[in-house]
Design a protein around this motif. Sequence first.
Motif, mmCIF file in Angstrom:
data_model
loop_
_atom_site.group_PDB
_atom_site.id
_atom_site.type_symbol
_atom_site.label_atom_id
_atom_site.label_comp_id
_atom_site.label_asym_id
_atom_site.label_seq_id
_atom_site.Cartn_x
_atom_site.Cartn_y
_atom_site.Cartn_z
ATOM 1 N N LEU A 1 0.896 -1.158 -0.034
ATOM 2 C CA LEU A 1 0.032 -0.015 -0.177
ATOM 3 C C LEU A 1 0.799 1.334 -0.005
ATOM 4 O O LEU A 1 0.498 2.135 -0.896
ATOM 5 N N ARG B 1 2.341 1.882 -3.339
ATOM 6 C CA ARG B 1 1.211 2.268 -4.379
ATOM 7 C C ARG B 1 1.019 3.745 -4.128
ATOM 8 O O ARG B 1 0.840 4.739 -5.114
ATOM 9 N N LEU B 2 1.082 4.273 -2.800
ATOM 10 C CA LEU B 2 0.948 5.757 -2.590
ATOM 11 C C LEU B 2 1.929 6.391 -2.784
ATOM 12 O O LEU B 2 1.712 7.778 -3.032
ATOM 13 N N THR B 3 3.206 6.083 -2.629
ATOM 14 C CA THR B 3 4.362 6.816 -2.810
ATOM 15 C C THR B 3 4.954 6.776 -4.241
ATOM 16 O O THR B 3 6.205 7.317 -4.171
#
Length: 305
Positions: A135, A138-140
């Motif tokens: 996660l 995916r966000l960074t």
Amino acid sequence: MLNKTSRWAPCRGTAGLVVLVTGLALIAGSALWLALTSGGEIRYTSDHAGTRPMWHVWIPVLAGLVLTWLMPSPPRAAAVSGPSAGRALHLQAGVLLASAVVFAVALRLVTGGGHAPEPAYTILKVVLLLAVPMLLFRLTGRDAVQREAVRERPDVRHRSWHRYGPAVPVAAWIVLSQIGPFAQPSGEGDRTAGLDLVTLLIVMIVVFAVNALLEEVFYRRWLQTRWEHVIGPLPAVVLASLLFAAWHIGIHGTGHLPTDLATVFVNQGAQGLFLGFLWSRYRLMWPILTVHGVLNAGSVLLDML
């Protein structure tokens, strides 16, 4: 992007030096504590309460470390540069560190220092060592950071003496740790006893995936790599090794926290130094997966021969 003009340094800044010195002092202090309290005997498996001298772990590790240092390795990539990649990498390093700490603490609270119950152990491991990092990436923007922080230089990837150089220290470690006077004793009361061959092989594959593969990807490929760019390669090896060791109190613990921490620091912590140094020098997964796989299943494989 990679700054190809900057030089590789084994330790970066005051923070790196503090981590390196403190981490090595923790391992040395743990060894002294165990030498004074238990004669240097450590518990070496979660299957039973048997012990072995801690130097039986250290001698193969020291041989592996020396040979890893002596063998040729690819040129090291320089530190990450660029504000965007730097911010993402520092954020990832911090979150991965927090996830490793939470995993060790949560597992200790769940077990109370005894054997880790299922499915709590597997759930905690999959969530904190796999789901949280995925996660996070995916966000960074994992891909951009991976190109900077993980891959070795493409111009040296094809050289076989770089790719197979770690075979020498890995083979030496296997021989010393699994055969002869320093070998780990066979696990009396081993949980695999009585299993037929097919079931045993399935169990070993599952254990390899959940333990060796997941742990090496998290502690070495993800966590250590990012911290190498923050505090330097050697402090990052020590940091990842201590975090890797700390969670083992949840399955190797006796309930006495100081002794349990000292035990895992001189056992799994020392083994983590070898694994981390292999990863830092070569950026290859097969050597660390081989060592970790043998750590988990070496005595079982020898008993099958």
